[in-house]
Write an enzyme that holds these catalytic residues in place. Structure first.
Site, mmCIF file in Angstrom:
data_model
loop_
_atom_site.group_PDB
_atom_site.id
_atom_site.type_symbol
_atom_site.label_atom_id
_atom_site.label_comp_id
_atom_site.label_asym_id
_atom_site.label_seq_id
_atom_site.Cartn_x
_atom_site.Cartn_y
_atom_site.Cartn_z
ATOM 1 N N ALA A 1 3.561 -16.026 10.002
ATOM 2 C CA ALA A 1 3.503 -15.382 11.749
ATOM 3 C C ALA A 1 5.259 -15.373 12.270
ATOM 4 O O ALA A 1 4.883 -16.574 13.140
ATOM 5 C CB ALA A 1 2.564 -16.149 11.811
ATOM 6 N N ALA A 2 5.941 -15.511 11.537
ATOM 7 C CA ALA A 2 7.359 -15.494 12.143
ATOM 8 C C ALA A 2 8.353 -14.536 13.583
ATOM 9 O O ALA A 2 8.915 -15.063 14.069
ATOM 10 C CB ALA A 2 8.401 -16.363 10.991
ATOM 11 N N ARG B 1 8.896 -3.365 17.845
ATOM 12 C CA ARG B 1 8.749 -2.871 18.554
ATOM 13 C C ARG B 1 7.218 -2.587 19.420
ATOM 14 O O ARG B 1 6.299 -1.418 20.166
ATOM 15 C CB ARG B 1 8.053 -1.741 17.153
ATOM 16 C CG ARG B 1 8.918 -0.996 16.492
ATOM 17 C CD ARG B 1 8.848 -0.368 15.190
ATOM 18 N NE ARG B 1 8.476 -1.248 14.127
ATOM 19 C CZ ARG B 1 7.955 -0.555 12.610
ATOM 20 N NH1 ARG B 1 7.110 0.512 13.117
ATOM 21 N NH2 ARG B 1 7.968 -1.421 12.118
ATOM 22 N N GLY C 1 6.127 1.667 -1.395
ATOM 23 C CA GLY C 1 6.394 1.293 -3.106
ATOM 24 C C GLY C 1 5.098 1.824 -2.956
ATOM 25 O O GLY C 1 3.900 1.229 -2.727
ATOM 26 N N GLU D 1 9.718 1.884 -5.047
ATOM 27 C CA GLU D 1 9.621 1.974 -3.695
ATOM 28 C C GLU D 1 9.890 3.451 -3.605
ATOM 29 O O GLU D 1 10.430 4.413 -4.481
ATOM 30 C CB GLU D 1 11.417 1.287 -3.170
ATOM 31 C CG GLU D 1 12.001 0.258 -3.205
ATOM 32 C CD GLU D 1 10.420 -0.969 -2.288
ATOM 33 O OE1 GLU D 1 10.538 -0.181 -1.087
ATOM 34 O OE2 GLU D 1 10.233 -1.981 -2.649
ATOM 35 N N ASN E 1 1.255 -1.275 -2.307
ATOM 36 C CA ASN E 1 1.010 -2.964 -2.688
ATOM 37 C C ASN E 1 0.384 -2.562 -0.902
ATOM 38 O O ASN E 1 1.033 -3.071 0.294
ATOM 39 C CB ASN E 1 2.800 -3.345 -2.893
ATOM 40 C CG ASN E 1 2.338 -4.657 -2.196
ATOM 41 O OD1 ASN E 1 1.274 -5.409 -2.483
ATOM 42 N ND2 ASN E 1 3.350 -5.858 -2.484
#
Length: 465
Positions: free
Chosen positions: A8-9, A14, A147, A162, A177
């Site tokens: 949660a850093a 956006r 990916g 990817e 993923n």
């Protein structure tokens, strides 16, 4: 033994906001609080939150909210001063989990729709198969940009490719993923120092750690919408729509009537009893509980309030209040600031109550304001009655005894006590206490002067014919 770590850093640029992304609200909780609530049934022994941008605010907000769950282990905060990727975030856990023997479940703080049963399945699969790592995957209708995850028939991970590196054939695979992992911590702790930034973004990727570990399994989530992350306000609104659909579907299955579900919103923290009817354009917020047989709306907002059985609330706002059974509220009433009504009360058109307590079968039918007032049983408040409770410096109380009545357009100037069985004449301004069994009249005597009219000014011509 399971520990959880929530990443949660990030700021979430956006979102176009100074508020950390994980603190943006959705349905009565912040995004990161939704993530925390999804792991409660797992009963983790450690709960770690990796914080970075405005970490003091994130820590303060979560500490306040989690104080309501004293049975859970205390939150531990780990600071990531530079945001250099998911792998870098998890590297910050190394000194905090030194000597930990168990599994680590890693989630992102901006993925609020995960169901507890999904995480339970992930953990059970991980532990049953004694995996070094287990990752959550999802089958997206349109996986472009993600990916692809490739696995064997036994669900063993083969590779993650990817999107830009996929061949046309590989792009036909829609499994991606989800960014949710369960690791055997001892194995992950050995791998984390080996991560490098040898990629376009120059970041440490947690997915790279999987390449050094075996066995690794992939578990598909049943509903791909669970793994949708929040990056902007549009995605936040989309996630809220999904959340509301879940909540309302569940209540309707439990015997709640939602007359027009698309126009109704209900927080996850709300409790409803069977045979409640929620009319269109009604919104239920916070720690609200509504008793059986009540009808709420249309056009009502109920927030942090307890509504008894067989109550009607029509076109009204009720916040931080308690409404006893059989009462009728509205239309266009506003109850706020710890109002408490007795049973079978009537709070009618354009009435505002603030910090007021009413006894059983008391009526405030229309066009009145009661603030800081205590009224007994079977009191009748006439139209236009108000309590003048503020002297410009502080608020004062008004007390009205059982079975007393106020006439229309009465003013009760607080502090004042009205006894039992008192009648107050219409238009009265009461400034002194009134004893029991009295009629109180406090108004100027009406004067009639026959034949009186305004005389025209001397320089004004009469227009009379």
């Amino acid at each position: 033994m399971v520990a959880i770590a929530i990443l949660a850093a990030g700021r979430g640029t956006r979102m176009k906001s100074d508020l950390p992304k994980v603190l943006h609200g959705m349905g009565g909780r912040s995004l990161v609080e939704w993530v925390l609530s999804s792991v409660e049934d797992i009963h983790p022994v450690r709960r770690l939150v990796v914080v970075g941008y405005r970490h003091e605010l994130v820590m303060e907000t979560l500490s306040d909210s989690q104080s309501e769950n004293p049975n859970l282990p205390a939150l531990e905060f780990v600071e990531q001063r530079e945001q250099l990727g998911t792998g870098h975030a998890v590297q910050q856990l190394l000194p905090h989990l030194k000597g930990f023997e168990g599994d680590l479940l890693i989630l992102n703080g901006d993925v609020p729709l995960l169901r507890p049963q999904t995480l339970k399945l992930l953990l059970q699969t991980h532990q049953k198969n004694r995996n070094a790592a287990t990752i959550l995957t999802a089958q997206l209708p349109d996986p472009k940009g993600y990916g692809r995850v490739f696995r064997t028939d036994q669900n063993l991970l083969q590779q993650i490719v990817e999107d830009r590196d996929c061949t046309p054939t590989q792009k036909q695979n829609h499994r991606i993923n989800a960014g949710v992992y369960c690791f055997r911590w001892a194995d992950l702790a050995r791998v984390l120092p080996q991560l490098t930034t040898n990629n376009d973004q120059k970041e440490y990727y947690l997915t790279d750690a999987v390449n050094y570990m075996k066995p690794v399994m992939a578990v598909d989530v049943e509903d791909y919408q669970e793994i949708l992350g929040i990056n902007d306000r549009k995605q936040l609104a989309d996630a809220y729509t999904i959340l509301q659909s879940r909540i309302k579907d569940e209540w309707m299955r439990k015997g709640i009537t939602l007359v027009d579900p698309s126009s109704i919103t209900i927080d996850d923290t709300v409790e409803l009893e069977p045979d409640v009817v929620i009319e269109p354009q009604t919104h239920l917020r916070g720690k609200t509980a509504i008793g059986a047989g009540s009808r709420i709306g249309p056009g009502s907002l109920i927030e942090n309030s307890q509504i008894g059985r067989n109550v009607t609330v029509l076109y009204s706002v009720v916040t931080d209040s308690f409404i006893a059974e059989g009462s009728r509220i509205g239309p266009y009433a506003h109850l706020r600031g710890h109002v408490k009504t007795g049973s079978h009360c009537r709070i009618g058109n354009f009435v505002e109550l603030k910090n007021t307590k009413l006894g059983d079968r008391t009526n405030v039918a229309h066009l009145s304001y009661l603030g800081d007032t205590t009224a007994g049983n079977q009191v009748n408040i006439g139209a236009g009655t108000i309590t003048a409770n503020y002297d410009g410096v502080k608020k004062h109380p008004t007390h009205i005894g059982d079975r007393s009545k106020t006439g229309s357009n009465s003013v009760l100037v607080a502090p004042v006590t009205i006894g039992q069985d008192v009648n107050i004449a219409a238009g009265s301004t009461i400034t002194e206490d009134v004893p029991n069994d009295c009629l109180a009249i406090a108004r100027a005597r009406q004067v009639i002067k026959p034949g009186w009219r305004l005389k025209p000014k001397s320089d004004q011509k009469s227009t009379d014919n």
